[in-house]
Design a protein around this motif. Sequence first.
Motif, PDB file in Angstrom:
ATOM      1  N   THR A 116      40.275  42.261  36.054  1.00  0.00           N
ATOM      2  CA  THR A 116      41.674  42.177  35.646  1.00  0.00           C
ATOM      3  C   THR A 116      42.461  43.351  36.224  1.00  0.00           C
ATOM      4  O   THR A 116      41.892  44.304  36.764  1.00  0.00           O
ATOM      5  CB  THR A 116      41.801  42.206  34.116  1.00  0.00           C
ATOM      6  OG1 THR A 116      41.442  43.524  33.650  1.00  0.00           O
ATOM      7  CG2 THR A 116      40.888  41.181  33.468  1.00  0.00           C
ATOM      8  N   GLU A 117      43.777  43.281  36.088  1.00  0.00           N
ATOM      9  CA  GLU A 117      44.622  44.386  36.545  1.00  0.00           C
ATOM     10  C   GLU A 117      44.335  45.662  35.773  1.00  0.00           C
ATOM     11  O   GLU A 117      44.582  46.770  36.259  1.00  0.00           O
ATOM     12  CB  GLU A 117      46.099  44.005  36.401  1.00  0.00           C
ATOM     13  CG  GLU A 117      46.539  42.913  37.363  1.00  0.00           C
ATOM     14  CD  GLU A 117      48.019  42.628  37.256  1.00  0.00           C
ATOM     15  OE1 GLU A 117      48.682  43.271  36.406  1.00  0.00           O
ATOM     16  OE2 GLU A 117      48.522  41.773  38.010  1.00  0.00           O
ATOM     17  N   ASP A 118      43.793  45.523  34.567  1.00  0.00           N
ATOM     18  CA  ASP A 118      43.456  46.685  33.734  1.00  0.00           C
ATOM     19  C   ASP A 118      42.050  47.218  34.009  1.00  0.00           C
ATOM     20  O   ASP A 118      41.584  48.124  33.316  1.00  0.00           O
ATOM     21  CB  ASP A 118      43.575  46.323  32.249  1.00  0.00           C
ATOM     22  CG  ASP A 118      44.991  45.936  31.861  1.00  0.00           C
ATOM     23  OD1 ASP A 118      45.932  46.456  32.496  1.00  0.00           O
ATOM     24  OD2 ASP A 118      45.151  45.114  30.953  1.00  0.00           O
ATOM     25  N   GLY A 119      41.360  46.636  34.999  1.00  0.00           N
ATOM     26  CA  GLY A 119      40.036  47.133  35.355  1.00  0.00           C
ATOM     27  C   GLY A 119      38.902  46.575  34.522  1.00  0.00           C
ATOM     28  O   GLY A 119      37.801  47.125  34.540  1.00  0.00           O
ATOM     29  N   GLU A 120      39.137  45.463  33.802  1.00  0.00           N
ATOM     30  CA  GLU A 120      38.077  44.849  33.015  1.00  0.00           C
ATOM     31  C   GLU A 120      37.337  43.816  33.858  1.00  0.00           C
ATOM     32  O   GLU A 120      37.953  42.989  34.540  1.00  0.00           O
ATOM     33  CB  GLU A 120      38.666  44.163  31.773  1.00  0.00           C
ATOM     34  CG  GLU A 120      39.184  45.124  30.716  1.00  0.00           C
ATOM     35  CD  GLU A 120      38.061  45.922  30.078  1.00  0.00           C
ATOM     36  OE1 GLU A 120      36.996  45.346  29.778  1.00  0.00           O
ATOM     37  OE2 GLU A 120      38.247  47.139  29.863  1.00  0.00           O
ATOM     38  N   ILE A 121      36.010  43.850  33.807  1.00  0.00           N
ATOM     39  CA  ILE A 121      35.187  42.891  34.538  1.00  0.00           C
ATOM     40  C   ILE A 121      35.199  41.546  33.811  1.00  0.00           C
ATOM     41  O   ILE A 121      35.068  41.485  32.587  1.00  0.00           O
ATOM     42  CB  ILE A 121      33.754  43.419  34.676  1.00  0.00           C
ATOM     43  CG1 ILE A 121      33.733  44.653  35.586  1.00  0.00           C
ATOM     44  CG2 ILE A 121      32.818  42.345  35.220  1.00  0.00           C
ATOM     45  CD1 ILE A 121      32.390  45.345  35.637  1.00  0.00           C
ATOM     46  N   THR A 152      41.788  38.601  38.212  1.00  0.00           N
ATOM     47  CA  THR A 152      41.700  37.472  37.284  1.00  0.00           C
ATOM     48  C   THR A 152      42.542  37.679  36.030  1.00  0.00           C
ATOM     49  O   THR A 152      43.076  38.754  35.779  1.00  0.00           O
ATOM     50  CB  THR A 152      40.241  37.255  36.838  1.00  0.00           C
ATOM     51  OG1 THR A 152      39.871  38.282  35.887  1.00  0.00           O
ATOM     52  CG2 THR A 152      39.285  37.288  38.015  1.00  0.00           C
ATOM     53  N   GLU A 153      42.598  36.615  35.250  1.00  0.00           N
ATOM     54  CA  GLU A 153      43.162  36.685  33.907  1.00  0.00           C
ATOM     55  C   GLU A 153      42.294  37.577  33.020  1.00  0.00           C
ATOM     56  O   GLU A 153      41.136  37.852  33.340  1.00  0.00           O
ATOM     57  CB  GLU A 153      43.178  35.304  33.255  1.00  0.00           C
ATOM     58  CG  GLU A 153      43.957  34.237  33.962  1.00  0.00           C
ATOM     59  CD  GLU A 153      43.748  32.885  33.308  1.00  0.00           C
ATOM     60  OE1 GLU A 153      44.705  32.097  33.298  1.00  0.00           O
ATOM     61  OE2 GLU A 153      42.634  32.623  32.821  1.00  0.00           O
ATOM     62  N   SER A 154      42.847  37.960  31.883  1.00  0.00           N
ATOM     63  CA  SER A 154      42.099  38.794  30.927  1.00  0.00           C
ATOM     64  C   SER A 154      41.374  37.916  29.913  1.00  0.00           C
ATOM     65  O   SER A 154      41.543  38.056  28.700  1.00  0.00           O
ATOM     66  CB  SER A 154      43.062  39.755  30.213  1.00  0.00           C
ATOM     67  OG  SER A 154      43.701  40.588  31.138  1.00  0.00           O
ATOM     68  N   VAL A 155      40.558  36.984  30.401  1.00  0.00           N
ATOM     69  CA  VAL A 155      39.800  36.082  29.538  1.00  0.00           C
ATOM     70  C   VAL A 155      38.331  36.224  29.894  1.00  0.00           C
ATOM     71  O   VAL A 155      37.931  35.912  31.012  1.00  0.00           O
ATOM     72  CB  VAL A 155      40.243  34.616  29.717  1.00  0.00           C
ATOM     73  CG1 VAL A 155      39.421  33.706  28.817  1.00  0.00           C
ATOM     74  CG2 VAL A 155      41.722  34.456  29.440  1.00  0.00           C
ATOM     75  N   HIS A 156      37.546  36.698  28.961  1.00  0.00           N
ATOM     76  CA  HIS A 156      36.129  36.904  29.244  1.00  0.00           C
ATOM     77  C   HIS A 156      35.365  35.590  29.138  1.00  0.00           C
ATOM     78  O   HIS A 156      35.589  34.791  28.236  1.00  0.00           O
ATOM     79  CB  HIS A 156      35.533  37.936  28.287  1.00  0.00           C
ATOM     80  CG  HIS A 156      36.029  39.328  28.547  1.00  0.00           C
ATOM     81  ND1 HIS A 156      35.679  40.035  29.667  1.00  0.00           N
ATOM     82  CD2 HIS A 156      36.876  40.129  27.837  1.00  0.00           C
ATOM     83  CE1 HIS A 156      36.268  41.225  29.644  1.00  0.00           C
ATOM     84  NE2 HIS A 156      36.998  41.300  28.542  1.00  0.00           N
ATOM     85  N   GLY A 157      34.468  35.375  30.091  1.00  0.00           N
ATOM     86  CA  GLY A 157      33.606  34.194  30.062  1.00  0.00           C
ATOM     87  C   GLY A 157      34.129  33.002  30.817  1.00  0.00           C
ATOM     88  O   GLY A 157      33.345  32.152  31.255  1.00  0.00           O
ATOM     89  N   LYS A 158      35.423  32.886  30.995  1.00  0.00           N
ATOM     90  CA  LYS A 158      35.997  31.736  31.718  1.00  0.00           C
ATOM     91  C   LYS A 158      37.344  32.103  32.328  1.00  0.00           C
ATOM     92  O   LYS A 158      38.326  31.371  32.222  1.00  0.00           O
ATOM     93  CB  LYS A 158      36.124  30.524  30.801  1.00  0.00           C
ATOM     94  CG  LYS A 158      36.847  30.798  29.486  1.00  0.00           C
ATOM     95  CD  LYS A 158      36.869  29.556  28.613  1.00  0.00           C
ATOM     96  CE  LYS A 158      37.518  29.845  27.269  1.00  0.00           C
ATOM     97  NZ  LYS A 158      37.552  28.655  26.395  1.00  0.00           N
ATOM     98  N   ALA A 159      37.395  33.262  32.961  1.00  0.00           N
ATOM     99  CA  ALA A 159      38.644  33.739  33.564  1.00  0.00           C
ATOM    100  C   ALA A 159      39.020  32.897  34.779  1.00  0.00           C
ATOM    101  O   ALA A 159      38.158  32.404  35.505  1.00  0.00           O
ATOM    102  CB  ALA A 159      38.499  35.200  33.969  1.00  0.00           C
ATOM    103  N   ARG A 160      40.297  32.745  35.009  1.00  0.00           N
ATOM    104  CA  ARG A 160      40.807  32.061  36.192  1.00  0.00           C
ATOM    105  C   ARG A 160      41.322  33.100  37.181  1.00  0.00           C
ATOM    106  O   ARG A 160      41.789  34.171  36.794  1.00  0.00           O
ATOM    107  CB  ARG A 160      41.904  31.071  35.825  1.00  0.00           C
ATOM    108  CG  ARG A 160      41.434  29.988  34.863  1.00  0.00           C
ATOM    109  CD  ARG A 160      42.485  28.911  34.666  1.00  0.00           C
ATOM    110  NE  ARG A 160      42.554  28.019  35.799  1.00  0.00           N
ATOM    111  CZ  ARG A 160      41.809  26.925  35.959  1.00  0.00           C
ATOM    112  NH1 ARG A 160      40.903  26.617  35.045  1.00  0.00           N
ATOM    113  NH2 ARG A 160      41.945  26.149  37.009  1.00  0.00           N
TER     114      ARG A 160
END
Length: 417
Positions: free
Chosen positions: A140-145, A104-112
């Motif tokens: 995300t590609e950086d491993g963020e949920i 996904t995108e690096s947007v928390h709460g409403k990632a696409r």
Amino acid sequence: MSLYVMKFGGSSVGNTERMQRVAKRIVEKQDEGHQCVVVVSAMGDTTDDLIDQAKLLNPDPPAREMDMLMTTGEQISMALLSMAIHQLGREAASFTGWQAGFRTESVHGKARIIDILPGRVQEALRAGKIVVVAGFQGMTEDGEITTFGRGGSDTTAVALAAAISADVCEIYTDVDGIYSTDPRIVKCATKLKEISYDEMLELASLGAAVLHPRAVEYAKHNKVRLVVRSSFNNNEGTVVKEEATMEQGVVVSGIAYDKNVARISILGVSDTPGVLAEVFGELARAEINVDIIVQSGVQNGEADFSFTVSLAECDNAVAVINNLKGHLPYREVTSEDGLVKISIVGAGMISHPGVAAQMFDVISKQGVSIKMVSTSEIKTSCVINGDKLNEVIKALHTAYNLDAEDQVFVGGPQDRR
């Protein structure tokens, strides 16, 4: 052998008894010779309970930590459902969203969703297992949920169905299918056998809560065959597909409404180029979504215009406009709540003149004034005061020949994710 993606919402897996019933239904699908991938939401009120706990500790919790917390609800569901399937003598493998390959995108709460790499899902299917995936989440590609926001489990199911070339994506919810309007208001609402992507997208965007607009948009883009049906019975549901067969005499397919509406009016604005661009540009930068926009005529070099936003965003929108007054003079800004947007939707509207005029006439005969109007090829929306909403919906439903002869609504607890 067909490949099914089956999505079950929060009320469908709300307790252990319902979880067992869902597990049995999935096993029955496999017994029919099909491969099954299941997407689940959090159980019942789990998500709301987690939010309440977070806000007791921190009224404004960090978005990253909220995503870490919120994804646990779906993970509980996926593990418990897999255990229930194992108890029935079948092999099941559960995966979080990121284990299932959601990037996904690096947007928390409403990632696409950026991409899906469903290798582990396909490997488990080849091994004859039932796959259970936690909805609403990715990485995300950086491993963020991350989480996908409201309706995210629907989007998970449709996107996964597209990625693995599923034959059908079934959305199991608490109602029998898509109805011509809210059957809690109109008892004789008609269950639709089928509906087009475009009509469903309009209904979902306009307030019909059975499917989320993002999921419908994803299905349309990837031509995923959707079926909306109840998890509480075996009745046939509603098929959402490219083009629905138009029944004779049916011009309007459905009526939707949205109570979450506020109108903001800016009065006495200088009629100079760039004014609207500046106002709505600032609102966009504040991530405030604007719906209907109406500008009145110009008098003495000044114009008035109004627009609608969600009720929750009204105060923020007014604050943004107040901050513009220093270099964008206006006489007054006002806001109004207690409004609803009521909409008629139907592919047949394209080739039938007078549909909107009939809507205006029906509303006027209920003694209701229309404040704003918005149209497209297949929908007309009116903003009105909300005190006669039920009467207006019932009158429109009858006027467009949508009443069923018998009460057909079969529903359970409300299921919103």
